[in-house]
Design an enzyme around this catalytic site. Structure first.
Site: not given
Ligand code: NAP
Ligand code: SF4
Length: 693
Positions: A183, A269
């Protein structure tokens, strides 16, 4: 800064003395050393989401979680990349903070603490590409992010501090600043996504400046008592990720900037290394948390594939971490820690890391729940209340649907008899647990066995129930499952053809060259089993270092601290057999597999050299092998065996005669719909029926 404390182990007689020892974390006294980690539940986007979140978290607090971290809360309306859903999932106005009081008060009433996770997704904003340190697109996004200006970065630092202040107003005991998983903050930390030349990039210190400024600003604003946790990516597992020498240096800088406790994260991710799937061994990353613990003097938290108290105890006893974070295990069993503390650990409903009802549901924007516990996230809707009038209920078939229905109906006080034609309970789960990397499915069977005993279900194994056996019941539930489909291919009765059940139960009986007809979930399972290198067995107990090493080698994860992103070349583990995985539909097999795990399964088979082919027509099977038509050309695969994984048909022959006899009959699971026999639907349907009886 709070240096770590050394708690005395709880009573020596306890099975989990380290896990159950209270822990002093700043001004907070934790009743044990288990934190419930952050998860997005999807309730955040619902109109009545806050009341549902409050009930969801309160159940986990009541069940013994010492502290809870919320799902990621946006620090600005744009921070999550979905402003249309921002009502309960952002923390940027006093009104929103007031709304969160429902949640914090509910958790506090149950004796637990709660932190708000502060999140900005940066370039994981899938709608627009979002913003980031540099204008570099992630491999998961269709759009390139916009590079933030210096003024915008300053404004974001302030937004984190403002959001933390609102968290305190909302009654949170502290915040977790999300700095991992790729992130926004992680995008600043790593050279992969930060190629700035100004003071927010360049040297490691430049790349860390954003994170350190946020921590410093929050600490200045909120003083020393507000708990400040930072989620730090210990292993980025992406090319050009940070090397761990640098990560550990950054951890020390975060400690000096005012972080109270560090939570380790593993894998962005976009990483192409599985980190939470069921094939990842339990406690696979605690060695990396230990490296962190040795580098700093504040407490550190271990996470990822810690799913039972035995695993947590081992990690704490080894001194790899000060605290344990479990997230999905609290979906599977909200009472996990209460059961651990009261000598009932064998009754825990264990998270099997399947991702089917949690992560995959979140990806598909479906409501999150849990495969093995469909009551999760439905606390205000589905309740297990005692039956008003106990009834005599027969359940036919002890697969997942039948077991869920029988155990929950009995838990409500009904008198339940369960008939199973086979030697053991479990149905398709008995096959699943034999697939390498799916051994955790055995835990669910253990749980159900315990529930059958606990709730007094009368189990009749090796009993094929007919009209006579089913006479006299108030309600009959048919969970008779499915039978494998036999495709109409000439030679399908040839001696070299095997059903998938035969192949899974006796893989050693198959030859060195095998063709698999059908490339759905079961075709992939069979191809994985048959291509597994010899001697690469798996087990579930934690702390099996040989298994952790094999996993690290297979996926190219470096225990050393010098490699970018913690990666090294994956070790080749060629297949022990020549395997062809086939389907009639065009395109590469595996496109319809679940999003969180499908890529792992395809990549694994590719690396093993399994030949995956779509668009084939099966011509015949004979002594020479399997004859196909592919791209207009006839060819013969010279295989020793052909395994059929061509889907299933429902078995519900009892329904019509029972109904004709006047019985009240319900049909559930694969017996109801075979096309999508999937455990999630089966268990959900069985549970829902049990709650309605
Ligand atoms: P499936 O996913 O429906 O796949 C059946 C396969 O058989 C398809 O590849 C289909 O492909 C082929 N097929 C169908 N009819 C055929 C015929 N008449 N002749 C030849 N081929 C035929 O079924 P499954 O693999 O048995 O799995 C059943 C369910 O179990 C899945 O829906 C899934 O929910 C669940 N499951 C999931 C996992 C997982 O990893 N998540 C693992 C196992 C099972 P073509 O029609 O293109 O040939
Ligand atoms: Fe665990 Fe599967 Fe439940 Fe998710 S759905 S919490 S992975 S058991």
């Amino acid at each position: 800064m709070r240096l770590r404390t050394n708690p005395k182990p709880a009573e020596a007689s306890s099975q989990f003395p380290h896990l159950l020892a209270p822990y002093q974390l700043g001004r907070l006294t934790l009743r044990n050393r288990c934190i419930m980690g952050s998860m997005h539940t999807g309730l955040e986007e619902q109109a009545d989401g806050m009341a549902r979140l409050a009930a969801f978290y309160a159940a986990r607090a009541r069940g013994g979680a010492a502290m809870i971290i919320t799902g990621g809360l946006g620090i600005s309306p744009e921070a999550l990349g979905m402003p249309q859903h921002a009502e309960h999932s952002t923390l940027c106005t006093p009104a929103q903070a007031q709304g969160h009081r429902l949640l914090t008060e509910a958790v506090h009433r149950e004796g637990s603490h709660v932190l708000a996770q502060l999140l900005h997704v940066g370039r994981y904003d899938h709608a627009s590409g979002g913003v980031s340190a540099s204008a570099l697109r992630s491999t998961l996004s269709a759009h390139t992010p916009r590079e933030l200006s210096e003024a915008e970065i300053e404004a974001l630092v302030q937004a984190y501090a403002d959001s933390a202040a609102l968290a305190r107003l909302a009654g949170y005991d502290g915040v977790e600043v999300m700095g991992g998983e790729g992130y926004l903050i992680n995008q600043f930390l790593a050279p992969r996504s930060n190629q700035r030349r100004d003071r927010w990039g360049g040297s490691p210190e430049g790349r860390w400046r954003f994170a350190l400024s946020i921590i410093g600003r929050i600490r200045d604003r909120l003083g020393p008592d507000f708990l400040l946790m930072f989620r730090l990516s210990l292993l980025d597992l992406v090319e050009d990720g940070s090397c761990r020498d640098e990560v550990l240096e950054c951890a020390r800088a975060l400690q000096h900037a005012g972080v109270d406790v560090l939570n380790g994260g593993f894998g962005w991710h976009e990483a192409r290394v599985p980190t939470i799937a069921t094939l990842v061994p339990r406690a696979a990353f605690s060695w990396a948390t230990r490296q962190l613990r040795e580098a700093v003097s504040i407490p550190v938290v271990a996470s990822n594939r810690i799913n039972r108290p035995e695993v947590a105890e081992l990690i704490l006893a080894r001194g790899d971490a000060d605290l344990i974070s479990m997230a999905r295990p609290f979906l599977a069993d909200p009472e996990l820690m209460r059961k651990a503390a009261t000598g009932q650990a064998e009754q825990i409903n264990t998270c099997i890391a399947c991702n089917q009802s949690c992560l995959d549901a979140a990806f598909e924007q479906r409501a999150v729940s849990c495969l093995v516990n469909p009551l999760a996230c439905r606390e205000t809707e589905w309740q297990l209340v005692p039956a008003q009038q106990p009834r005599r209920i027969a359940v036919v078939g002890a697969g997942p649907a039948g077991l869920a229905c029988a155990t929950q109906a009995a838990a409500r006080g009904h008198l339940v008899t369960l008939f199973e034609a086979g030697d053991e309970i479990g149905g398709q789960f008995q096959l699943a647990r034999r697939i390498p990397g799916k051994e955790e499915f055995a835990e669910t069977l253990n749980y159900w066995r315990g529930q059958l005993l606990r709730h007094g279900v009368r189990l009749h194994l090796r009993t094929r129930a007919g009209l006579a056996e089913l006479a006299g019941f108030d309600h009959i539930v048919l969970a008779t499952g499915v039978q494998a489909r036999t495709p109409e291919v000439p030679g399908i009765a040839h001696a070299k053809v095997r059903s998938y059940a035969q192949a899974i139960m006796a893989p050693h009986a198959l030859g060195k060259r095998v063709a698999v007809i059908g490339a759905g979930g079961i075709g992939f399972d069979v191809a994985e089993l048959l291509s597994e290198a010899e001697g690469c067995g798996h087990s579930t107990p934690a702390g099996n270092e040989a298994e952790v090493d094999a996993y690290l080698e297979e996926w190219g994860i470096d225990r050393g601290t010098g490699s970018a992103g913690g990666l090294k070349p994956p070790a080749a583990r060629p297949s022990s057999r020549e395997v062809w995985l086939l389907q009639r539909s065009p395109g590469k097999p595996g496109r319809r597999l679940a999003r969180s795990t499908g890529w792992i399964r395809r990549l694994r088979l590719e690396r093993r050299g399994v030949q995956m082919q779509g668009g084939v027509e099966y011509l015949r099977i004979d002594d020479a092998g399997l004859h196909l038509l592919k791209d207009g050309q006839a060819l013969c695969l010279p295989v020793d065996h052909v395994v059929v994984c061509a889907g299933q048909d429902s078995v519900r022959g009892l329904a019509a005669p029972l109904r004709a006899s006047g019985a009240l009959v319900s049909v559930i699971g694969g017996a109801d719909v075979a096309q999508e026999i999937d455990a999630r639907r089966a268990i959900e349907q069985g549970t829902q029926l049990a709650l309605s009886l």
